[in-house]
Design an enzyme around this catalytic site. Sequence first.
Site, PDB file in Angstrom:
ATOM      1  CD  GLU A 100      31.252 -11.310  96.905  1.00  0.00           C
ATOM      2  OE1 GLU A 100      31.080 -10.331  97.631  1.00  0.00           O
ATOM      3  OE2 GLU A 100      32.245 -11.447  96.175  1.00  0.00           O
TER       4      GLU A 100
ATOM      5  CB  SER B  10      24.901  -3.782  96.046  1.00  0.00           C
ATOM      6  OG  SER B  10      25.550  -3.568  94.793  1.00  0.00           O
TER       7      SER B  10
ATOM      8  CG  HIS C 276      36.031 -11.458  94.508  1.00  0.00           C
ATOM      9  ND1 HIS C 276      35.690 -10.743  93.376  1.00  0.00           N
ATOM     10  CD2 HIS C 276      35.316 -10.926  95.528  1.00  0.00           C
ATOM     11  CE1 HIS C 276      34.812  -9.809  93.724  1.00  0.00           C
ATOM     12  NE2 HIS C 276      34.566  -9.898  95.015  1.00  0.00           N
TER      13      HIS C 276
ATOM     14  CG  ASN D 285      37.074  -7.625  98.593  1.00  0.00           C
ATOM     15  OD1 ASN D 285      38.239  -7.220  98.588  1.00  0.00           O
ATOM     16  ND2 ASN D 285      36.530  -8.258  97.567  1.00  0.00           N
TER      17      ASN D 285
ATOM     18  CE  LYS E 108      34.937  -5.792  95.341  1.00  0.00           C
ATOM     19  NZ  LYS E 108      33.883  -5.888  94.347  1.00  0.00           N
TER      20      LYS E 108
ATOM     21  N   GLY F 280      28.983  -4.252  92.964  1.00  0.00           N
ATOM     22  CA  GLY F 280      29.352  -2.906  92.530  1.00  0.00           C
ATOM     23  C   GLY F 280      28.292  -2.227  91.673  1.00  0.00           C
TER      24      GLY F 280
ATOM     25  CD  GLU G 148      35.763  -7.510  91.715  1.00  0.00           C
ATOM     26  OE1 GLU G 148      36.738  -7.316  92.468  1.00  0.00           O
ATOM     27  OE2 GLU G 148      34.625  -7.026  91.923  1.00  0.00           O
TER      28      GLU G 148
HETATM   29  P1  13P Z   1      30.129  -4.388  96.494  1.00  0.00           P
HETATM   30  O1  13P Z   1      29.694  -4.436  97.925  1.00  0.00           O
HETATM   31  O2  13P Z   1      30.877  -3.131  96.153  1.00  0.00           O
HETATM   32  O3  13P Z   1      28.995  -4.678  95.564  1.00  0.00           O
HETATM   33  O4  13P Z   1      31.208  -5.579  96.289  1.00  0.00           O
HETATM   34  C1  13P Z   1      30.885  -6.853  96.679  1.00  0.00           C
HETATM   35  C2  13P Z   1      32.101  -7.688  96.596  1.00  0.00           C
HETATM   36  O5  13P Z   1      32.545  -8.044  95.522  1.00  0.00           O
HETATM   37  C3  13P Z   1      32.778  -8.056  97.846  1.00  0.00           C
HETATM   38  O6  13P Z   1      33.718  -9.046  97.638  1.00  0.00           O
END
Ligand code: 13P
Length: 249
Positions: free
Chosen positions: A166, A211, A94, A9, A11, A172, A96
């Site tokens: 997640e 992560s 997601h 992803n 983002k 992150g 976010e």
């Molecule tokens: P990270 O791998 O950067 O922690 O992000 C995970 C994520 O939100 C994937 O959709």
Amino acid sequence: MRMPLIAGNWKMNGSLSLVEEFGRAFAGVSLPVNVEVALMVPFPYLGAAAQALGETAVMVGAQTLSDRPAGAFTGEVSGAMLRECGARLVLVGHSERRALFGEDDAAVLARVQAALHEGLTPVLCVGETLEEREAGRTEAVVLGQLEAVVEALDATQRPRLIVAYEPVWAIGTGRTATPEQAQAVHAALRARLARHDEALAAGMRLLYGGSMKADNAAELLAQPDIDGGLVGGASLKVDDFLAICQSAG
Ligand code: 13P
């Protein structure tokens, strides 16, 4: 039985040159035959990604979609448009999107239905915040997010879903859930699916995200109910992402 899926992803990151770099890199390697790989890129890169990865086994996906089919919805992108540009999968809900763009369970369900309507595979994201985990509400939160979608779908639609767990506190942050923590939630998700239908539960792919990196992917993926990964930061570096894909085989 469940083919592992590693999905990157990006983002709101990346560039056309990174798309090209991934295209070249994946064209030059052989991925494990028993692993599926997808890259969820920003909307403007979908067409280029579909072209650059067209000769590879990597599927292209998007990160969200509108819940409407078409019309006067300035700034929105429909599932049909995603498909036309080469997407086969789409992330929905997601954390976010939920936290920063106000998508509640009803909005997530509407997007899952829009994706299914267009023949896209929705990757439904669920996960608890740190506060919710510390209050002992992890299962209540993630199972609630799961049921808000699964209960509303019919028996032909449900098997078309992929679910990604997640934990928000692991996204992150560099703070990965331990394999035991992740496995416990995945097992709870699968047990809840089994209440609907044993075969549904046995067949549904449950990805872990938060992560995930080249050096921790193998132990997470070794858990019995973890069927792949949703990879954020590490999917922006081709060598790291390839290493995770290789470790899933
Ligand atoms: P990270 O791998 O950067 O922690 O992000 C995970 C994520 O939100 C994937 O959709």
